[in-house]
Write an enzyme that holds these catalytic residues in place. Sequence first.
Site, short mmCIF file in Angstrom:
data_model
loop_
_atom_site.label_atom_id
_atom_site.label_comp_id
_atom_site.label_asym_id
_atom_site.label_seq_id
_atom_site.Cartn_x
_atom_site.Cartn_y
_atom_site.Cartn_z
N ARG A 75 -5.71 0.43 -6.37
CA ARG A 75 -4.49 1.04 -5.84
C ARG A 75 -4.01 2.21 -6.68
O ARG A 75 -3.40 3.15 -6.18
CB ARG A 75 -3.35 0.00 -5.78
CG ARG A 75 -3.51 -1.06 -4.72
CD ARG A 75 -2.20 -1.79 -4.52
NE ARG A 75 -2.34 -3.08 -3.87
CZ ARG A 75 -2.37 -3.26 -2.54
NH1 ARG A 75 -2.30 -2.23 -1.75
NH2 ARG A 75 -2.49 -4.47 -2.04
N PHE A 113 -14.13 3.19 4.61
CA PHE A 113 -13.17 2.35 3.89
C PHE A 113 -12.64 3.10 2.67
O PHE A 113 -13.40 3.53 1.81
CB PHE A 113 -13.76 1.01 3.48
CG PHE A 113 -12.67 0.05 3.10
CD1 PHE A 113 -11.92 -0.58 4.08
CD2 PHE A 113 -12.34 -0.15 1.76
CE1 PHE A 113 -10.85 -1.41 3.75
CE2 PHE A 113 -11.28 -0.99 1.42
CZ PHE A 113 -10.54 -1.61 2.42
N GLU A 151 4.12 4.08 5.89
CA GLU A 151 2.86 3.32 5.88
C GLU A 151 1.82 4.02 5.02
O GLU A 151 1.82 5.25 4.94
CB GLU A 151 2.31 3.21 7.31
CG GLU A 151 2.72 1.95 8.05
CD GLU A 151 1.91 0.73 7.62
OE1 GLU A 151 1.20 0.77 6.58
OE2 GLU A 151 2.01 -0.28 8.33
N ASP A 152 0.92 3.27 4.45
CA ASP A 152 -0.21 3.87 3.74
C ASP A 152 -1.22 4.44 4.73
O ASP A 152 -1.59 5.60 4.67
CB ASP A 152 -0.87 2.87 2.78
CG ASP A 152 -1.22 1.53 3.44
OD1 ASP A 152 -0.93 1.34 4.65
OD2 ASP A 152 -1.78 0.67 2.75
N ASP A 180 -4.53 2.21 11.02
CA ASP A 180 -5.94 1.97 11.34
C ASP A 180 -6.00 1.54 12.82
O ASP A 180 -5.92 2.37 13.71
CB ASP A 180 -6.46 0.92 10.36
CG ASP A 180 -7.93 0.64 10.46
OD1 ASP A 180 -8.67 1.51 10.92
OD2 ASP A 180 -8.36 -0.46 10.06
N THR A 181 -6.06 0.25 13.10
CA THR A 181 -6.04 -0.19 14.51
C THR A 181 -4.66 -0.02 15.13
O THR A 181 -4.53 0.03 16.34
CB THR A 181 -6.44 -1.68 14.62
OG1 THR A 181 -5.48 -2.48 13.94
CG2 THR A 181 -7.83 -1.92 14.06
N GLY A 182 -3.63 0.01 14.28
CA GLY A 182 -2.26 0.09 14.77
C GLY A 182 -1.61 -1.28 14.97
O GLY A 182 -0.45 -1.36 15.37
N ASP A 208 -5.97 -0.50 -1.28
CA ASP A 208 -6.74 -1.40 -2.12
C ASP A 208 -7.99 -1.92 -1.44
O ASP A 208 -8.13 -1.87 -0.22
CB ASP A 208 -5.89 -2.62 -2.49
CG ASP A 208 -5.69 -3.54 -1.29
OD1 ASP A 208 -5.18 -3.07 -0.26
OD2 ASP A 208 -6.06 -4.72 -1.38
N GLY A 248 0.78 -1.24 0.00
CA GLY A 248 0.00 0.00 0.00
C GLY A 248 0.81 1.28 0.00
O GLY A 248 0.34 2.31 -0.47
N THR A 296 -0.65 -3.63 12.76
CA THR A 296 0.48 -3.87 11.86
C THR A 296 1.69 -3.06 12.30
O THR A 296 2.80 -3.57 12.41
CB THR A 296 0.12 -3.44 10.41
OG1 THR A 296 -1.17 -3.93 10.09
CG2 THR A 296 1.13 -3.94 9.41
N LEU A 297 1.44 -1.79 12.58
CA LEU A 297 2.54 -0.89 12.92
C LEU A 297 3.21 -1.31 14.23
O LEU A 297 4.44 -1.32 14.32
CB LEU A 297 1.98 0.53 13.03
CG LEU A 297 3.00 1.62 13.18
CD1 LEU A 297 3.98 1.59 12.01
CD2 LEU A 297 2.29 2.97 13.21
N LYS A 307 -6.32 6.89 10.77
CA LYS A 307 -7.72 6.76 11.23
C LYS A 307 -7.71 6.64 12.74
O LYS A 307 -7.84 5.55 13.29
CB LYS A 307 -8.31 5.46 10.67
CG LYS A 307 -9.14 5.55 9.42
CD LYS A 307 -9.79 4.19 9.15
CE LYS A 307 -10.10 4.00 7.70
NZ LYS A 307 -10.50 2.61 7.39
P1 IMP Z 1 -4.00 -1.86 11.09
O1 IMP Z 1 -3.06 -2.98 11.38
O2 IMP Z 1 -5.40 -2.15 11.59
O3 IMP Z 1 -3.53 -0.50 11.55
O4 IMP Z 1 -4.21 -1.82 9.54
C1 IMP Z 1 -3.23 -1.36 8.72
C2 IMP Z 1 -3.43 -1.86 7.32
O5 IMP Z 1 -4.79 -2.16 7.04
C3 IMP Z 1 -3.06 -0.79 6.35
O6 IMP Z 1 -1.68 -0.80 6.07
C4 IMP Z 1 -3.91 -1.14 5.15
O7 IMP Z 1 -3.24 -2.09 4.35
C5 IMP Z 1 -5.15 -1.75 5.75
N1 IMP Z 1 -6.25 -0.77 5.85
C6 IMP Z 1 -6.70 -0.14 6.96
N2 IMP Z 1 -7.71 0.70 6.67
C7 IMP Z 1 -7.89 0.62 5.33
C8 IMP Z 1 -8.78 1.28 4.41
O8 IMP Z 1 -9.64 2.13 4.75
N3 IMP Z 1 -8.64 0.93 3.11
C9 IMP Z 1 -7.73 0.02 2.66
N4 IMP Z 1 -6.87 -0.61 3.48
C10 IMP Z 1 -6.95 -0.31 4.81
MG MG Z 2 -0.75 -1.82 4.53
#
Ligand code: IMP
Ligand code: MG
Length: 172
Positions: free
Chosen positions: A162, A149, A96-97, A100-102, A156, A41, A104-105, A128
Site C-alpha cells: 500500500r 492487477f 475510492e482507490d 473495478d467491477t463496480g 494492496d 485503499g 463495491t461502489l 478499470k
Molecule cells: P469492485 O467492487 O470490483 O469495483 O472492486 C473494488 C475494490 O476492489 C477496490 O476498492 C479495491 O480494493 C479492489 N481492487 C480492484 N482492482 C484492484 C487492483 O488492481 N489492485 C488492488 N485492489 C483492487
Molecule cells: Mg477498496
Amino acid sequence: MPTLRVLITEAQIQERVKALGAQIDRDCGPGPIYLIGTLKGSCFFLADLARAIDCPVRIDFIGAASYGNRTETSGQVKITKDLDSSIEGCDVILVEDIVDTGTTLEYLLEMLALRKPKTLRVAAILDKPSRRKHDVPVEYVGFSVPDEFLVGYGLDYAQDYRQLRDVCVLSQ
Ligand code: IMP
Ligand code: MG
C-alpha cells in the site's frame, strides 16, 4: 517471485490529484464538502485530494471489504466500519482507490443515498472500465487503467504494497 512495474509515477499522480481538487472546487463551492474515504485503499488519495481542495472539507471513513486476499472480487460487500456522523443535507464525495467491477461502489452509493445527502458524487484515483459489471457514475477519475492487477498508492495485494508512492503492476 512477484515483480513490480511502475505504471503511474508519483509525479503523475500528484499532478492529476491537484487538477481533480481544482475541478471539485469549481463544481462544489462553497462547501463544506464531506469526503468519505473507503478504507483502506483510499487513505493516501483522500489525504492528497483533501489538501488539493481550497473550500472547507470534512473527512470521514467507511469500511467496505469485497476482496479477501485474492485478486478477484467475491461479489459480496461487507461493511466493516460505518460513518461517524450523519450526511443528511451534505455535499458528499465518496473517495475510492479503484473502481473495478463496480460492485463495491454500487452497494455503497445505494446505502449512502438512503441517508439523504444533498449531493453524492464519486472520486476514484483509478478506473478499470473494461471490468465493469455495474453501471456506476464516477464524476472524478484520476486515471483509466488496463485490466492488470495494481498495487501502490493505497492499493494492496493481501495487505502489502500500500505504501508504494507509484502505482505499479504486480505480476506473480
Ligand atoms: P469492485 O467492487 O470490483 O469495483 O472492486 C473494488 C475494490 O476492489 C477496490 O476498492 C479495491 O480494493 C479492489 N481492487 C480492484 N482492482 C484492484 C487492483 O488492481 N489492485 C488492488 N485492489 C483492487
Ligand atoms: Mg477498496
